[in-house]
Design an enzyme around this catalytic site. Structure first.
Site, PDB file in Angstrom:
ATOM      1  N   GLU A   1       0.840  -1.201   0.000  1.00  0.00           N
ATOM      2  CA  GLU A   1       0.000   0.000   0.000  1.00  0.00           C
ATOM      3  C   GLU A   1       0.873   1.249   0.000  1.00  0.00           C
ATOM      4  O   GLU A   1       1.842   1.336   0.753  1.00  0.00           O
ATOM      5  CB  GLU A   1      -0.897  -0.011   1.245  1.00  0.00           C
ATOM      6  CG  GLU A   1      -1.877   1.161   1.276  1.00  0.00           C
ATOM      7  CD  GLU A   1      -2.936   0.983   2.364  1.00  0.00           C
ATOM      8  OE1 GLU A   1      -3.653  -0.039   2.324  1.00  0.00           O
ATOM      9  OE2 GLU A   1      -3.024   1.856   3.244  1.00  0.00           O
TER      10      GLU A   1
ATOM     11  N   ALA B   1      -9.437  11.771   3.560  1.00  0.00           N
ATOM     12  CA  ALA B   1     -10.793  12.096   4.000  1.00  0.00           C
ATOM     13  C   ALA B   1     -11.333  13.278   3.206  1.00  0.00           C
ATOM     14  O   ALA B   1     -10.620  14.240   2.921  1.00  0.00           O
ATOM     15  CB  ALA B   1     -10.795  12.414   5.488  1.00  0.00           C
TER      16      ALA B   1
ATOM     17  N   ARG C   1     -15.391   2.852   4.547  1.00  0.00           N
ATOM     18  CA  ARG C   1     -16.291   3.909   5.006  1.00  0.00           C
ATOM     19  C   ARG C   1     -15.535   5.231   5.041  1.00  0.00           C
ATOM     20  O   ARG C   1     -16.006   6.253   4.589  1.00  0.00           O
ATOM     21  CB  ARG C   1     -16.841   3.579   6.406  1.00  0.00           C
ATOM     22  CG  ARG C   1     -17.926   4.551   6.864  1.00  0.00           C
ATOM     23  CD  ARG C   1     -18.086   4.573   8.372  1.00  0.00           C
ATOM     24  NE  ARG C   1     -16.964   5.257   9.014  1.00  0.00           N
ATOM     25  CZ  ARG C   1     -16.875   5.436  10.325  1.00  0.00           C
ATOM     26  NH1 ARG C   1     -17.800   4.952  11.129  1.00  0.00           N
ATOM     27  NH2 ARG C   1     -15.831   6.079  10.843  1.00  0.00           N
ATOM     28  N   GLY C   2     -14.325   5.196   5.601  1.00  0.00           N
ATOM     29  CA  GLY C   2     -13.491   6.397   5.690  1.00  0.00           C
ATOM     30  C   GLY C   2     -13.656   7.100   7.026  1.00  0.00           C
ATOM     31  O   GLY C   2     -14.631   6.888   7.754  1.00  0.00           O
TER      32      GLY C   2
ATOM     33  N   ALA D   1     -19.607   1.195   4.399  1.00  0.00           N
ATOM     34  CA  ALA D   1     -18.794   0.465   3.422  1.00  0.00           C
ATOM     35  C   ALA D   1     -19.589  -0.650   2.736  1.00  0.00           C
ATOM     36  O   ALA D   1     -19.377  -0.926   1.548  1.00  0.00           O
ATOM     37  CB  ALA D   1     -17.554  -0.110   4.104  1.00  0.00           C
TER      38      ALA D   1
ATOM     39  N   HIS E   1     -13.202  -1.963  15.519  1.00  0.00           N
ATOM     40  CA  HIS E   1     -13.218  -0.574  15.047  1.00  0.00           C
ATOM     41  C   HIS E   1     -13.609   0.345  16.207  1.00  0.00           C
ATOM     42  O   HIS E   1     -14.512   0.012  16.982  1.00  0.00           O
ATOM     43  CB  HIS E   1     -14.221  -0.429  13.898  1.00  0.00           C
ATOM     44  CG  HIS E   1     -14.104   0.884  13.181  1.00  0.00           C
ATOM     45  ND1 HIS E   1     -14.590   2.063  13.707  1.00  0.00           N
ATOM     46  CD2 HIS E   1     -13.553   1.196  11.983  1.00  0.00           C
ATOM     47  CE1 HIS E   1     -14.341   3.044  12.868  1.00  0.00           C
ATOM     48  NE2 HIS E   1     -13.711   2.551  11.806  1.00  0.00           N
TER      49      HIS E   1
ATOM     50  N   ASN F   1     -20.721  -6.328  10.925  1.00  0.00           N
ATOM     51  CA  ASN F   1     -20.495  -5.330   9.872  1.00  0.00           C
ATOM     52  C   ASN F   1     -19.582  -5.892   8.782  1.00  0.00           C
ATOM     53  O   ASN F   1     -19.824  -5.690   7.587  1.00  0.00           O
ATOM     54  CB  ASN F   1     -19.893  -4.059  10.486  1.00  0.00           C
ATOM     55  CG  ASN F   1     -19.800  -2.935   9.473  1.00  0.00           C
ATOM     56  OD1 ASN F   1     -20.752  -2.672   8.732  1.00  0.00           O
ATOM     57  ND2 ASN F   1     -18.664  -2.270   9.413  1.00  0.00           N
TER      58      ASN F   1
ATOM     59  N   LYS G   1     -20.338  -6.568   4.670  1.00  0.00           N
ATOM     60  CA  LYS G   1     -19.475  -6.138   3.555  1.00  0.00           C
ATOM     61  C   LYS G   1     -19.152  -7.313   2.628  1.00  0.00           C
ATOM     62  O   LYS G   1     -19.175  -7.178   1.403  1.00  0.00           O
ATOM     63  CB  LYS G   1     -18.176  -5.504   4.098  1.00  0.00           C
ATOM     64  CG  LYS G   1     -18.400  -4.180   4.807  1.00  0.00           C
ATOM     65  CD  LYS G   1     -17.106  -3.454   5.122  1.00  0.00           C
ATOM     66  CE  LYS G   1     -16.435  -3.897   6.369  1.00  0.00           C
ATOM     67  NZ  LYS G   1     -15.330  -3.018   6.787  1.00  0.00           N
TER      68      LYS G   1
ATOM     69  N   GLN H   1      -6.576  -3.922   9.636  1.00  0.00           N
ATOM     70  CA  GLN H   1      -5.817  -2.831  10.229  1.00  0.00           C
ATOM     71  C   GLN H   1      -4.526  -3.436  10.778  1.00  0.00           C
ATOM     72  O   GLN H   1      -4.477  -4.628  11.085  1.00  0.00           O
ATOM     73  CB  GLN H   1      -6.664  -2.233  11.373  1.00  0.00           C
ATOM     74  CG  GLN H   1      -6.011  -1.158  12.194  1.00  0.00           C
ATOM     75  CD  GLN H   1      -5.714   0.072  11.368  1.00  0.00           C
ATOM     76  OE1 GLN H   1      -4.646   0.129  10.766  1.00  0.00           O
ATOM     77  NE2 GLN H   1      -6.617   1.028  11.313  1.00  0.00           N
TER      78      GLN H   1
END
Length: 312
Positions: A31, A65, A121-122, A141, A165, A177, A181, A192
């Site tokens: 990344e 963002a 989602r951000g 998301a 989260h 959640n 997705k 993460q």
């Protein structure tokens, strides 16, 4: 030595050279973030050229963002798609944009040859505030994944949180959640970053128990700067073990020594994950190649001759 001889793990550790049992069968992805200056762009492209001969499954480019890096992200992803043989993935978030705006960006990516989206989602544009979906926007998301799937047959990666989260009331809610997705059409989840292998294994087991059978790829962040990792860890609810602080103590003014320690810690984390059956790793490179390259080398991953020629 009598006690050691009775312990199979200790015997194996003493008899096997470091990382010798890794067959080079792991696959990796990397990344990057879009560069803000010419100098940063140079560093990014040096990193891409250094890492691309390792044959990554894909490289992804982050997205700020509120669309703060939207154009730079698009330019970077498009260039990777155009100038390298690596599949490029673009991050997209639900923040500060309508569904129509996000769909238009996604279609631009498709037209540029990008077939993989990291759908998130951000974070809220203002730190410390709660996320709220903009009027006419995607609410989360899972909705973004479903929307992207309606547009084009994208490959879609989503985020997973081994330590829950920060906005989720509990781990069960967080796993629900993640399942939404995946059910909406995501291909895989990338976690993460975390600092201990058991954190990932516990999460992987919990996800399987929750009926999530898609690939879950551990996100690995080699520590460039311990203070900044502490800050990032605090923001996303990631526990920093005490032993890490001890290992980085006294290295603030010794960047070369710090890098050696960092590579050792991250490589050991990957070795333990590999021993637990992990064969895919995602590296948060922070646009620096050497640490990730060194860890891949220890994992037995070597440059592929045909890709080396293209990167030259």
């Amino acid at each position: 030595m009598g006690t050691v001889d009775t312990m199979p793990e200790a015997r194996r550790a003493l008899a096997t050279p470091m990382f010798a049992d890794l067959a080079g069968d792991a696959a990796v992805s990397f990344e990057f973030f879009p560069p803000k200056t010419e100098k940063m762009e140079e560093t990014l492209w040096e990193s891409v050229q250094t890492l691309s001969p390792l044959g990554p499954r894909f490289v992804s480019v982050t997205y700020g963002a509120g669309g703060t890096t939207r154009e730079r992200t698009h330019a970077t992803v498009a260039r990777i798609a155009r100038e390298t043989s690596i599949p490029a993935a673009a991050h997209l978030t639900c923040v500060a944009a309508t569904k129509d705006e996000i769909d238009a960006v996604a279609s631009e990516y498709w037209d540029a040859g990008v077939r993989h989206i990291v759908a998130l989602r951000g974070d809220p544009p203002v730190a410390g505030t709660k996320f709220s979906s903009p009027v006419g926007g995607y609410e989360n998301a899972a909705a973004l994944v479903a929307g992207l799937k309606k547009l084009h047959p994208f490959e879609i990666s989503v985020a997973a949180y081994p330590e829950c989260h920060p906005d989720s009331p509990d781990p069960g809610h967080d796993l629900d959640n993640l399942k939404r997705k995946m059910d909406a059409g995501a291909t895989r989840a990338i976690t993460q970053f975390f600092h201990e292998a058991d954190t990932f294994f516990r999460f992987r087991d919990a996800a399987a128990k929750a009926g999530i059978d898609a690939e879950i790829v551990p996100g690995i962040m080699p520590v460039m700067n311990f203070a900044s990792v502490q800050r990032m860890s605090a923001m996303c609810g990631t526990a920093v073990p005490k032993w890490m602080g001890t290992l980085f103590e006294g290295l603030d003014d010794r960047p070369a020594a710090r890098q050696l320690v960092s590579a050792t810690i991250a490589a050991e984390l990957c070795r333990r994950l590999y021993a637990g059956g992990v064969r895919n790793f995602h590296f948060y490179t922070l646009n620096r190649a050497e640490l990730s390259y060194a860890i891949c080398h220890l994992l037995g991953i070597r440059p592929k001759p045909e890709l080396q020629e293209k990167a030259a």
